[in-house]
Design a protein around this motif. Sequence first.
Motif, short mmCIF file in Angstrom:
data_model
loop_
_atom_site.label_atom_id
_atom_site.label_comp_id
_atom_site.label_asym_id
_atom_site.label_seq_id
_atom_site.Cartn_x
_atom_site.Cartn_y
_atom_site.Cartn_z
N VAL A 1 65.55 59.73 37.22
CA VAL A 1 65.24 58.23 36.36
C VAL A 1 65.33 59.33 35.40
O VAL A 1 64.48 60.70 35.22
N GLU A 2 65.47 58.47 34.04
CA GLU A 2 65.83 59.09 32.88
C GLU A 2 64.45 58.59 32.22
O GLU A 2 64.36 58.70 30.47
N MET A 3 63.97 57.57 32.48
CA MET A 3 62.93 56.99 31.36
C MET A 3 62.47 56.50 33.04
O MET A 3 62.31 56.26 33.63
N LEU A 4 60.98 56.41 32.88
CA LEU A 4 59.72 55.78 33.25
C LEU A 4 59.05 54.50 33.04
O LEU A 4 58.63 55.29 31.77
N ILE A 5 59.20 53.66 33.52
CA ILE A 5 58.12 51.72 32.39
C ILE A 5 57.03 51.77 32.89
O ILE A 5 57.25 51.33 34.60
N VAL A 6 56.00 51.94 32.79
CA VAL A 6 54.77 51.18 33.62
C VAL A 6 54.13 50.23 32.97
O VAL A 6 53.02 50.68 31.31
N ASP A 7 54.13 48.88 33.57
CA ASP A 7 53.55 48.49 32.83
C ASP A 7 51.83 48.16 33.63
O ASP A 7 51.38 49.01 34.56
N GLU A 8 50.75 47.17 32.77
CA GLU A 8 49.70 47.65 33.45
C GLU A 8 49.00 48.38 33.08
O GLU A 8 48.60 49.27 33.98
N ALA A 9 49.24 49.65 32.37
CA ALA A 9 48.81 51.10 32.28
C ALA A 9 47.47 51.20 31.91
O ALA A 9 46.60 51.91 31.77
N SER A 10 46.89 49.80 31.31
CA SER A 10 45.30 50.38 31.35
C SER A 10 44.28 50.65 31.91
O SER A 10 43.67 51.24 32.53
N MET A 11 45.07 49.74 33.65
CA MET A 11 44.49 50.18 35.17
C MET A 11 44.36 51.63 35.90
O MET A 11 44.22 52.24 36.44
N ILE A 12 45.88 52.37 35.02
CA ILE A 12 45.95 53.70 35.58
C ILE A 12 44.75 54.52 35.04
O ILE A 12 44.30 54.70 34.02
N ASP A 13 44.03 55.26 36.43
CA ASP A 13 42.66 56.32 36.06
C ASP A 13 43.58 57.81 35.51
O ASP A 13 45.21 57.88 36.32
N LEU B 1 52.68 62.43 36.30
CA LEU B 1 53.63 63.08 35.68
C LEU B 1 54.07 64.24 35.74
O LEU B 1 55.67 64.97 35.48
N ARG B 2 53.35 64.59 37.15
CA ARG B 2 54.15 65.85 37.59
C ARG B 2 55.28 65.78 38.70
O ARG B 2 56.03 66.34 38.57
N ALA B 3 55.69 64.29 38.80
CA ALA B 3 57.03 63.85 39.66
C ALA B 3 57.93 63.22 38.65
O ALA B 3 58.78 63.38 38.97
N LEU B 4 58.04 63.84 36.56
CA LEU B 4 58.61 63.21 35.62
C LEU B 4 59.60 65.01 35.74
O LEU B 4 58.49 66.36 35.59
N LYS B 5 60.73 65.04 35.28
CA LYS B 5 61.47 66.15 35.00
C LYS B 5 60.98 65.98 33.49
O LYS B 5 60.67 65.21 32.78
N PRO B 6 60.96 66.83 32.88
CA PRO B 6 59.87 66.68 30.75
C PRO B 6 61.16 66.22 29.79
O PRO B 6 60.85 66.06 29.54
N GLU B 7 61.98 66.14 31.07
CA GLU B 7 63.76 65.68 30.26
C GLU B 7 63.54 63.66 29.79
O GLU B 7 63.54 62.90 29.35
N THR B 8 62.84 63.68 31.30
CA THR B 8 62.30 62.10 31.55
C THR B 8 61.55 61.69 30.50
O THR B 8 60.42 61.68 29.33
N HIS B 9 61.63 59.81 29.41
CA HIS B 9 61.02 58.89 28.70
C HIS B 9 60.37 58.80 29.51
O HIS B 9 59.89 57.72 30.84
N LEU B 10 58.39 58.51 29.10
CA LEU B 10 57.88 57.79 29.03
C LEU B 10 57.08 56.60 28.98
O LEU B 10 56.98 56.75 26.84
N MET B 11 57.19 55.37 29.51
CA MET B 11 56.78 54.51 28.65
C MET B 11 55.39 53.40 29.03
O MET B 11 56.04 52.86 30.60
#
Length: 765
Positions: free
Chosen positions: A458-470, A478-488
């Motif tokens: 994927v070229e962008m990963l969008i994660v909702d309810e991010a306050s729940m992420i530990d 993050l390990r599963a994202l290529k360096p080129e990927t956007h994170l929102m």
Amino acid sequence: MLPAHHRHLCVKIDLSSPDLKAQRVQTSFLSSEALTGVVERVTFYNEENGYTVVKITPERRIPDAEARDGTVAVVGVMPELGTGETVRFTGFWIDDAKYGRQFRAETCTPIVPTTEAGIIAYLSSGIVSGIGPRTAERIVDHFGARTLDVLDNEPDRLHEVPGLKTELANKLGKAWVENQSVRQTMIFLQGYGVSAKMASRIYKHYGFNTSKIVEDNPYTLADEVYGIGFIRADEIARRMDVQVDDPNRLRAGLIYALNQLARDGHVYAPRAELIKTASELLRVDDVANVEARLDEQILLGELIAEGGGHPGGETAVYLTEYYEAEIGAVEHLRALRKTESDIMKQAAKTDWDELLAKLAKDIEVSLTPQQQGAVRAALEGKVSVLTGGPGTGKTTTLRMVIEALLALDRRFALASPTGRAAKRLSEATGQPAMTIHRLLGYIPGEGFEYDEDNPLRVEMLIVDEASMIDLLLLHDMLRALKPETHLMLVGDVDQLPSVGAGNVLRDIIDSGVAHVTRLDAIFRQSEDSHIVLNAHRINHGEMPVTDNKSSDFYFFGEDDPAAAADLLIDVVANRLQDKFGVDPLNDVQVIAPMYRGPVGVHALNERLQQRLNGSRRMAEKQLGGKLFRVGDKVMQTRNNYDKEVFNGDIGRIYGLNLDDSEVEVVIDGRYVYYDFSEAAEELILAYCISTHRSQGSEYPVVVMPLLTQHYMMLQRNLLYTAVTRARQLVVLVGSRKAVSMAVKNNKVAARYSGLQRRLKDIDAS
């Protein structure tokens, strides 16, 4: 000495068993005596704790305790026995008010039969699958009184038995060895107070070496066997006479203390606090001994120590997985930040005014300049955060980001920490969404399919309810994202932080590593609606409006906890249904700040279960200390990818199959089947849940008790989180003083974490 297959068979029975405590008995005398007999039938066996009721034919008559058939009842915690076994018990006689005279066993020793008839009965009692009466007769006819010795030491000689097929002989020889090993181990473990169910789990993990491993160091159980933990391992060790200051105990206790601190949200512990916490948990006065063990673990690399850079300059002590996750998360975010992407190149050539105007027209929305800025930030920058309270337009902004990605023909994925949140995200955006674990291809016991070597496409990963992420989940993601990927990351930073260790969303926002848009204009609010209004008032430290003049926010005052519990039950069971026509089971969710007390999660669940699902005679079963009944409202407490049910999913028990030991639950219209052990571990009653368990979900109606006795949990973000879970109606029950205490307490519990500090250093490195 006992033969090999009966060593360790004398079991000391735990008289603290709840089943034994629950009996109201009069003891005739407490002097221990022996009772030997043949097991005629097992009347009751609780696999959770080994509590058993058996009927035996004693070797001598006991007229004042015999039933009509001559049997005597023996009760106690013991290994699972088979019909036909001869057993020697020690204990004492009791007079039970309901069941009469019984023998309460303290120890249980199966006796090896010596006669050929006894051996036949023993072999065919079911202790080994595949040996019935006819097969047992054939074996004993051939080997006679030496049969058991042959099975123990020369099982291959089963091939000599006339008429016994080779395949069956092999199967029986193997089954005998395995069964006797299991039996010895089970009895050995139960002798130290381990339940039959837990003993089985331990044996499955260690196999034939179980007894030796546990005898050498019982604390390995805490590290290696799921579901045991330090407390249970320590109970076993103490029964084995392990000393309080035993080095193995201190080492395990330090890890346990760090895990307890992690459960409170801390990624690491300052050295002095760890020593203090561990010494208190272990009840050890010699602090120097604890410090010595800590230094030893650090030297061996079992724990990580890092000096300087932390608040106060004190050495920080990490569990290795948290240290590696913190370091790894920072490295991956650094790579994201420093790597240009095709999306960025395309975004630099885009006429944003034209594109956003067209997209807004297509989906019939209007964006503020702030929202437009958030859309551009997501595509022009690599790491962005969109935060804000209810009704501020997060979903609309997110939809516009998705529309822009589609217009630019870019691959993206949507995810949330929980299944319920992922479903809401999909419904709100019209795009497929899934849990982070499912997206990353999580396989229980194996880990994630996607990582540095196999990143997401994927070229962008969008994660909702991010306050729940530990922290641990952030690192895996993050390990599963290529360096080129956007994170929102999208979420409400003012809600409760994650259940797991870390304060990820707040740390990322405060570190400056991401472009942050905090939406503050309220769009979604009607004149007579107070849910959104009060949520923002609470978040700004103002008392909510509780005059009961709105259509969706009500307050019922009652200072006494017991009376407040009665009032809450009445509100849920009667008043809401009478006034609004809501279904108490399907539409109403009670959310409590604490677990204990008359208005805590446990007590309210019991009372609501009885009130809402106790009037009819329905099948019920006690599982893992919890009573489940057909019709009950239950919640899934962990992600189960085999069943496709996820942490936070709520359903209703449709059936209890006592013959097949199975629970049938309907979740979102789908029938899900659990065996009893799964249900005990994965399901809880959900008439009332904790605020943390409500995160990522929405309910038509939320009812929340707030009493001053909850003072330990009366925090602004807790009240705010609960109120924002409601779509249509909020009802608070309790005291205005407690509401005021919560609103005024904006001291978010500090969590020890190095993430923010490390992220601030990214640009400097």
